[in-house]
Design an enzyme around this catalytic site. Structure first.
Site, short mmCIF file in Angstrom:
data_model
loop_
_atom_site.label_atom_id
_atom_site.label_comp_id
_atom_site.label_asym_id
_atom_site.label_seq_id
_atom_site.Cartn_x
_atom_site.Cartn_y
_atom_site.Cartn_z
N GLY A 113 -104.62 81.14 -53.28
CA GLY A 113 -104.77 81.64 -51.92
C GLY A 113 -104.81 80.54 -50.89
O GLY A 113 -104.27 79.45 -51.09
N ASN A 123 -121.56 76.73 -43.08
CA ASN A 123 -120.86 77.77 -42.32
C ASN A 123 -121.82 78.48 -41.35
O ASN A 123 -121.44 78.84 -40.23
CB ASN A 123 -120.20 78.78 -43.26
CG ASN A 123 -118.79 78.33 -43.63
OD1 ASN A 123 -118.29 77.33 -43.12
ND2 ASN A 123 -118.14 79.07 -44.51
N GLY A 182 -106.96 77.68 -52.79
CA GLY A 182 -106.37 77.17 -54.03
C GLY A 182 -105.04 76.47 -53.79
O GLY A 182 -104.82 75.36 -54.29
N CYS A 193 -114.43 83.72 -43.51
CA CYS A 193 -115.61 83.02 -44.05
C CYS A 193 -116.92 83.26 -43.31
O CYS A 193 -117.92 83.60 -43.94
CB CYS A 193 -115.33 81.53 -44.10
SG CYS A 193 -114.06 81.12 -45.31
#
Ligand code: NAD
Ligand code: UDX
Length: 466
Positions: free
Chosen positions: A10, A220, A13, A272
């Site tokens: 994705g 994050n 990766g 995210c």
């Protein structure tokens, strides 16, 4: 030759492994995925994700020491190091629905690794996972395969989309967490050796497993919190006549605060931030830490408020209704330089405008028409009020208003005089990313709203909050 296999081709990766292959010609890197279509795209001329600079890197390494394959089991069984970079979305049902991370894909990858492994392996968590996931993975691996030694490491990824290749080539830091045993330290060193081929030693940080897992969620959360902080200030700027760009610039000059990630906008998106904060909130709650949970939850609530606030501005400025009016939406991706629309604020803004009866016409340089329609259908919007244009001029033709929702560079350079001439009057422009020069557009004749900036007389006194 060391062999690396990455499960999950994705946004993480693919670029991560391409850069490892580029920098480590003596390592063979295989990227595998259960989606044959995605693998075919990685092997084709048009990569499945748009990321500046990625084409060149893939072209250089593909077929040399970088391979994309749907033969997941073979490549996993042959690898010394297995990265797992599968998706870990928010659970939509069952225990923890709406908050907890869904580890179904991770668990099935771990069971498959255990099934096919015949030699010792280092298993690397690349996906973002809840703290303590490594312990669960260790259990799955060892209970399903006792002939092989596994070491589980946490190596979270900090790349941002749109700048992934540069972030991977020059990371602020690479974080590796492992067990504090001789075998654990050996595994950490083996992974360190891979990164050390291009990352300076002082940027490779090693910690215990739980610190590495938690750092990713914390990083994050901190980044998103800065955005919600500046967005909260943007609302106050509009109410008082202050200018959020001036405030953010002056605040950011304090060395303790720093200038980055203080750009006010229509709200953060992407796959995210929201997911990882919800995950953090869930973990806090599970530990009975209700105040920390409420604190982080507020970052998401302010983000939702910012998106609602934008829609309210649009509708209230346009005589309190957009029913039957064409609204051009410029930008659908969650940020510039990506074709990714996961959790983009554009979905919520379009939903709000459609709910008031607008006819929305979207243009984005990278998000496909199919994707835009799929995203809006997924939130229950009927397609008859949705159009998708091939450029900004087509989107804005005959429109009553323009909403800029992604900061694509091309939106700065449009011929706004031409656009104005083709629009209904009064012509409104709502800049959700502060990309246009409000003064110049006002001179052309637009009524302009820019987030966090002093309001046009037209907009003063109108309801600003939903
Ligand atoms: P993605 O959805 O783009 O890719 C995940 C891939 O894994 C998909 O192609 C899917 O088909 C594949 N997959 C799922 N289960 C599999 C299995 N059992 N075997 C083989 N393939 C399988 O997701 P992504 O954006 O690359 O994110 C991956 C992880 O990295 C997530 O945990 C995410 O939170 C984290 N992360 C993402 C970013 C980002 O910018 N996107 C940045 C840092 C970390
Ligand atoms: C983020 C983290 O930055 C990265 O480290 C992590 O690995 C994955 O999550 P990403 O979501 O790809 O990366 O992009 P990012 O640049 O962080 O932007 C996220 C959202 O915040 C976008 O919608 C962006 O427009 C918004 N944003 C960002 C702001 O509104 N203001 C800012 O100052 C910065």
């Amino acid at each position: 030759m060391v062999k690396i296999c990455c499960i999950g081709a994705g946004y993480v990766g693919g670029p991560t492994m391409a850069v490892i292959a580029l920098k480590c010609p003596s390592i063979e890197v295989a990227v595998v995925d259960i989606s044959a279509a995605r693998i075919a795209a990685w092997n084709g001329d048009e990569l499945p994700i748009y990321e500046p600079g990625l084409d060149e890197v893939v072209r250089q390494c593909r077929g040399r020491n970088l391979f994309f394959s749907a033969d997941v089991e073979r490549h996993v069984s042959e690898a010394d190091i297995v990265f797992v970079s599968v998706n870990t979305p928010t659970k939509t049902r069952g225990l923890g629905a709406g908050k907890a991370a869904d580890l179904t894909y991770w668990e099935s990858a771990a069971r498959m690794i255990a099934d096919v492994s015949k030699s010792d392996k280092i298993v690397v968590e690349k996906s973002t996972v809840p703290v303590k996931t490594a312990e669960a993975i260790e259990k799955i691996l060892t209970h399903n395969c006792n002939a092989v030694n596994f070491q589980v490491l946490s190596n979270p990824e900090f790349l941002a989309e749109g700048t992934a290749v540069q972030d991977l080539l020059r990371p602020d830091r690479v974080l590796i967490g492992g067990r504090e045993t001789a075998a654990g330290r050996k595994a950490v060193d083996a992974l360190k050796d891979v990164y050390a081929r291009w990352v300076p030693a002082d940027r490779i940080v090693t910690t215990n497993l739980w610190s590495a897992e938690l750092t990713k969620l914390a990083a994050n959360a901190f980044l998103a919190q800065r955005i919600s902080s500046v967005n909260a200030i943007s609302a106050l700027c509009e109410a008082t006549g202050a200018d959020v760009s001036e405030v953010a610039a002056a605040v950011g000059m304090d060395g303790r605060i720093g200038p980055k990630f203080l750009t006010a906008g229509v709200g953060f998106g992407g796959s995210c931030f929201q997911k990882d904060i919800l995950n953090l909130v869930y973990i806090c709650e599970r530990h009975g830490l209700h105040e920390p949970a409420a604190y982080w939850k507020q970052v998401i609530e302010v983000n939702d408020y910012q998106k609602r606030r934008f829609v309210t501005r649009v509708v209230s400025s346009m005589f309190n209704t957009v029913s039957g009016k064409k609204v051009a939406v410029l930008g659908f991706a969650f940020k510039k330089d990506t074709g990714d629309s996961r959790e983009t604020p554009a979905i919520d803004v379009c939903k709000g405008l459609l709910a008031d009866g607008a006819a929305v016409c979207v243009y984005d340089p990278q998000v496909t028409e199919d994707q835009i329609r799929q995203d809006l259908a997924a939130v229950g919007e009927p397609m008859r009020q949705v159009g998708v244009a091939r450029d900004a001029y087509e989107a804005a033709g005959g429109a009553h208003a323009i909403c800029i929702l992604t900061e694509w560079d091309e939106f700065k350079a449009l011929d706004y005089r031409r656009i104005f001439d083709g629009m209904q009057k009064p012509a409104f422009l709502f800049d959700g990313r502060n990309v246009v020069d409000g003064g110049e557009l006002r001179r052309i004749g637009f009524i302009v709203y820019s987030i966090g900036k002093p309001l046009d007389p037209w907009l003063r006194g109108m309801p600003a909050v939903a």
